[in-house]
Design a protein around this motif. Structure first.
Motif, PDB file in Angstrom:
ATOM      1  N   HIS A 169       0.833  -1.210   0.000  1.00 37.02           N
ATOM      2  CA  HIS A 169       0.000   0.000   0.000  1.00 37.02           C
ATOM      3  C   HIS A 169       0.867   1.260   0.000  1.00 37.02           C
ATOM      4  O   HIS A 169       0.661   2.168  -0.820  1.00 37.02           O
ATOM      5  N   GLU A 170       1.844   1.313   0.892  1.00 33.73           N
ATOM      6  CA  GLU A 170       2.711   2.487   0.973  1.00 33.73           C
ATOM      7  C   GLU A 170       3.569   2.637  -0.286  1.00 33.73           C
ATOM      8  O   GLU A 170       3.868   3.753  -0.707  1.00 33.73           O
ATOM      9  N   LEU A 171       3.940   1.508  -0.872  1.00 32.27           N
ATOM     10  CA  LEU A 171       4.717   1.555  -2.109  1.00 32.27           C
ATOM     11  C   LEU A 171       3.915   2.226  -3.217  1.00 32.27           C
ATOM     12  O   LEU A 171       4.476   2.915  -4.078  1.00 32.27           O
ATOM     13  N   GLY A 172       2.593   2.046  -3.198  1.00 31.76           N
ATOM     14  CA  GLY A 172       1.741   2.715  -4.179  1.00 31.76           C
ATOM     15  C   GLY A 172       1.827   4.221  -4.060  1.00 31.76           C
ATOM     16  O   GLY A 172       1.866   4.950  -5.065  1.00 31.76           O
ATOM     17  N   HIS A 173       1.892   4.742  -2.823  1.00 31.81           N
ATOM     18  CA  HIS A 173       2.054   6.177  -2.623  1.00 31.81           C
ATOM     19  C   HIS A 173       3.422   6.645  -3.147  1.00 31.81           C
ATOM     20  O   HIS A 173       3.527   7.704  -3.777  1.00 31.81           O
ATOM     21  N   VAL A 174       4.446   5.867  -2.872  1.00 28.44           N
ATOM     22  CA  VAL A 174       5.799   6.243  -3.296  1.00 28.44           C
ATOM     23  C   VAL A 174       5.877   6.316  -4.818  1.00 28.44           C
ATOM     24  O   VAL A 174       6.419   7.276  -5.387  1.00 28.44           O
ATOM     25  N   ILE A 175       5.334   5.306  -5.497  1.00 36.04           N
ATOM     26  CA  ILE A 175       5.368   5.273  -6.964  1.00 36.04           C
ATOM     27  C   ILE A 175       4.604   6.454  -7.549  1.00 36.04           C
ATOM     28  O   ILE A 175       5.071   7.127  -8.478  1.00 36.04           O
ATOM     29  N   ALA A 176       3.422   6.713  -7.001  1.00 37.17           N
ATOM     30  CA  ALA A 176       2.610   7.834  -7.499  1.00 37.17           C
ATOM     31  C   ALA A 176       3.328   9.161  -7.281  1.00 37.17           C
ATOM     32  O   ALA A 176       3.295  10.042  -8.151  1.00 37.17           O
ATOM     33  N   ALA A 177       3.974   9.310  -6.135  1.00 34.49           N
ATOM     34  CA  ALA A 177       4.698  10.555  -5.849  1.00 34.49           C
ATOM     35  C   ALA A 177       5.870  10.723  -6.808  1.00 34.49           C
ATOM     36  O   ALA A 177       6.120  11.828  -7.307  1.00 34.49           O
ATOM     37  N   LYS A 178       6.591   9.652  -7.084  1.00 35.63           N
ATOM     38  CA  LYS A 178       7.719   9.721  -8.017  1.00 35.63           C
ATOM     39  C   LYS A 178       7.234  10.097  -9.409  1.00 35.63           C
ATOM     40  O   LYS A 178       7.902  10.853 -10.132  1.00 35.63           O
ATOM     41  N   GLN A 179       6.084   9.578  -9.803  1.00 36.25           N
ATOM     42  CA  GLN A 179       5.543   9.912 -11.119  1.00 36.25           C
ATOM     43  C   GLN A 179       5.207  11.389 -11.247  1.00 36.25           C
ATOM     44  O   GLN A 179       5.262  11.962 -12.331  1.00 36.25           O
ATOM     45  N   LYS A 180       4.867  12.005 -10.117  1.00 34.84           N
ATOM     46  CA  LYS A 180       4.545  13.432 -10.106  1.00 34.84           C
ATOM     47  C   LYS A 180       5.744  14.297  -9.746  1.00 34.84           C
ATOM     48  O   LYS A 180       5.611  15.505  -9.607  1.00 34.84           O
TER      49      LYS A 180
END
Length: 357
Positions: free
Chosen positions: A72-83
């Motif tokens: 779940h937290e990895l999903g936040h990290v990936i989304a943040a990196k994409q932005k």
């Protein structure tokens, strides 16, 4: 099918003692792992969380549960990196979950919602993978983990700050916060979670401050900072050394960098002093002043520890919530579909796994 895993009957103090003994025996190795980098810290916090949950549940369930939180937290990290938002690695807190810290805040509600949506989206995919494994192996453990995974991601979609749903709501409609305020309370009472009730209470108070108490004027805040400077400039000019209770206004300038971080630079001309204070939030500066002085005698001479305070009014940027209609619809549809899918999967797992939940 067997029922959901039950708490172990062994004395939990045995596991706590074993964990303490392990940390004492491997202390040097753990410190070396922490120095290895951010991944070492993540691993250590994950192991501590697994140990904490293993006191209550079987260790296999504890490991799977922590891994689902990690996904779940990895999903936040990936989304943040994409932005293009730099974030820290996840830090796990036993019985509280995990969190990541943003080194740079989103500039608009769309970016905030995108980053928030990444967590429950990837978390749902992770729980779905566990469900597939449960279906293929007919495993009670996997069915239990899948159910918990779907439930936690659904709970995170409640439109309550700082849950993911509360952040997604910024890009759909802030009226969802009102739904979360009312409906969320009934859900939290139903699940009897003290932690989520505390989150709800903090959210309710934040809404009160923002839309009732400080509706017509900004919320007043302050930040403090201390600076050690030499008193020699005052001595050389023949000035008296101010006492420890000395107070004075300080001239200041404020500025922001390209990342939107606001700073206040304070000055004391006779001391030839300039100090820079970062603000936690964007604000309208009211004044900068000295609250106290400390006298410190060093080998190089007398020094003054200047304790200063910056008073400011919190700045609310309403343009932050200006979201194109098309984006509102996209996030709204994605939000409803994900929530509906999670509810459906929980019902399916309950039926196939025959769980007592």
């Amino acid at each position: 099918m067997p029922n959901q895993p039950k708490p172990k009957k062994q004395n939990p103090l045995w596991y706590l003692g074993a964990a303490v003994m392990f940390i004492l025996a491997k202390g040097k190795s753990l410190l070396a792992l922490l120095k290895f980098g951010k991944f070492g810290g993540v691993l250590i916090s994950m192991l501590l969380s697994v140990g904490a949950y293993a006191i209550i549940y079987p260790w296999q369930f504890a490991i799977g549960f922590v891994l689902l939180i990690f996904v779940h937290e990895l999903g936040h990290v990936i989304a943040a990196k994409q932005k293009g938002l730099p974030v820290t690695a996840p830090v796990f807190i036993p019985f509280l979950g995990a969190l990541i810290s943003m080194k740079k805040h989103p500039r608009d509600a769309v970016t905030e919602a995108y980053m928030a949506y990444g967590g429950p989206l990837l978390g749902t995919i992770g729980a779905l993978a566990v469900f597939v494994a449960a279906y293929l192996t007919d495993s009670e453990l996997f069915y239990s983990l899948a159910y918990v995974g779907f439930f936690l991601n659904l709970l995170n979609l409640l439109p309550i700050h700082p849950l993911d749903g509360g952040r997604i709501a910024t890009a759909i409609s802030r009226w969802l916060w009102l739904i979360g305020l009312i409906g969320g309370l009934f859900i939290i009472i139903y699940i009897r979670s003290i932690l989520f009730f505390i989150i709800w209470a903090m959210f309710a108070y934040d809404l009160y401050k923002k839309y009732v108490k400080h509706r017509h004027h900004g919320e007043e805040r302050f930040v403090t900072a201390s600076f050690l400077v030499s008193a020699e400039p005052l001595i050389e000019q023949g000035y008296l050394i101010p006492g420890t209770e000395h107070k004075r206004e300080l001239p200041f300038v404020t500025f922001s960098d390209l990342d939107g971080q606001q700073y206040v630079r304070v000055m004391w001309e006779s001391l030839d002093f300039k100090g820079t204070v970062p603000l936690m939030h964007q604000g309208l500066i009211k004044r900068a002043h000295v609250t106290k002085l400390d006298h410190l005698q060093k080998e190089t001479g007398l020094h003054l520890m200047i304790h200063c305070q910056i008073d400011y009014t919190l700045y609310q940027n309403d343009k932050y919530y200006d979201v194109p209609v098309a984006s509102r619809w996209k996030f709204g549809i994605a939000y409803v579909l994900l929530a509906g899918f999670l509810v459906g999967m929980m019902a399916l797992v309950h039926r196939l796994g025959d769980l007592n939940v």
